[in-house]
Design an enzyme around this catalytic site. Sequence first.
Site, mmCIF file in Angstrom:
data_model
loop_
_atom_site.group_PDB
_atom_site.id
_atom_site.type_symbol
_atom_site.label_atom_id
_atom_site.label_comp_id
_atom_site.label_asym_id
_atom_site.label_seq_id
_atom_site.Cartn_x
_atom_site.Cartn_y
_atom_site.Cartn_z
ATOM 1 N N HIS A 1 0.784 -1.110 -0.078
ATOM 2 C CA HIS A 1 -0.094 -0.042 0.040
ATOM 3 C C HIS A 1 0.882 1.222 0.108
ATOM 4 C CE1 HIS A 1 -3.188 -2.969 1.114
ATOM 5 N NE2 HIS A 1 -2.251 -3.142 1.969
ATOM 6 N N SER B 1 14.433 20.254 -15.494
ATOM 7 C CA SER B 1 13.523 21.137 -15.322
ATOM 8 C C SER B 1 13.809 22.400 -16.124
ATOM 9 C CB SER B 1 12.802 21.355 -14.077
ATOM 10 O OG SER B 1 11.855 22.599 -13.863
#
Length: 479
Positions: free
Chosen positions: A153, A283
């Site tokens: 999870h 970026s």
Amino acid sequence: MTPYDQYDNPLIRRYASAAMSFLFSPQFKHQTWRKLWIHLAEAERELGLPITPEQIAEMKAHETDIDFAVAEKKEREVRHDVMAHVHAYGEQCPKAAGIIHLGATSAYVADNTDLIQMKDGLGLVRRRILRVIDSLARFADQWKSQPTLGFTHFQPAQPVTVGKRACLWIQDLLLDLEEVESVIQGMPFLGVKGTTGTQASFLELFAGDHDKVKQLDSEVTRRAGFSRSLPVSGQTYTRKLDARVLAALSSLAQSLSKFSTDLRLLQHLKEVEEPFEKEQIGSSAMAYKRNPMRSERIGSLARFVESLHASVAFTSSTQWFERTLDDSANKRLAVAQAFLAADAMLIIAENVSSNLVVYPKVIERRLREELPFMLTENVMMDAVKRGGNRQELHERIRVHSQEAARQVKQQGMENDLLERIAADKSFGMDLETLRRSLDPALYTGRSAKQTEEFLSGHVEPALKRWNDWKDLGEEKLRV
């Protein structure tokens, strides 16, 4: 109009290999049509039809030098691509013009070529899957004993090893490899079936001789490199074959997407990263960033391939009787682009898996933070062996764990679970004993051994089964 004034398919321009692009090119398609016309003429001659060696030699002489301008001009006139190419071939082969396409319908060349393209395309895919498996296997072997925090999870769970986790990615790809090979081996040819699949035109050519019609179908199928043809068909092969092929490519896309998603999460954790070139920019604004661009591209292409499987499934389910033509435009787009995208994903996956970067110190720090929680089950079992009550001890562990977690989360303090357990007389364990239990290797179970056994027992045999995957030529990775 310049090349910059029209849509440019990035699958060809940026992503897929030259080999896969050529397989779905007009040149390959139409030279395969001509090869099929040659197979048909040769087999018909052998079975007694009045076709001369000179005619076949003429056809062979012009098998690949296609005059596309003539074919395109003729198609504008007749609005039929196959007949346009019959005409163009006939202009180059005047002696053979009268016997080209003898007895056949358009699906003879179009559908059989589709099947050849898919079979050859799956062969390329299979070889690329093996290359990715090989890269990941070497990575798994190198890091088979490196403990790392497991996640269920995406929450901290019992430790595994870096190599064992890579085996999960490999196992998915091995399943895909089996499916791709099964589809290749089971791929039938359409053969020579005629206008509605009855072979009536060929029965007429051979004066009602059913055996010769059957021999013709078998011989053309053999010459095309297939072991069998469909026993029955309409005008076309069943479109379930397209759906089956793209199901295998969709399965591959799912595996590569899972791999790339795991890697993106690991890169966020700063534990494992995809390769990052020295001059690469992550970026345009944030110069410090190292974005997992290649893994993201794999995921992006994977969604596209998965969606194309649905497209051909819809086509398969809506065909009418012996054939309709609403499949044609869809097939031209969906099948070719699924192969090109699958090829692109595998090229990127090989590049990424061959150059993964692991940061053991980051991995170890995260393990140290979480291991106190991991050892609580062993602590509880040891206390029970000394006469403790399992349910009472479980409750005390729960309380201590929740309080230690609250302190970490809300106050940003160190995890003091071990100190809390040492201070609780119910467990009868001192702090030094508990700290000696923090060796991560004590909690990875058989991870390293499982990795060794998996690589030697499953991966190595798969890599040795084929010997055609090591040299595919260098593909430039465009990022």
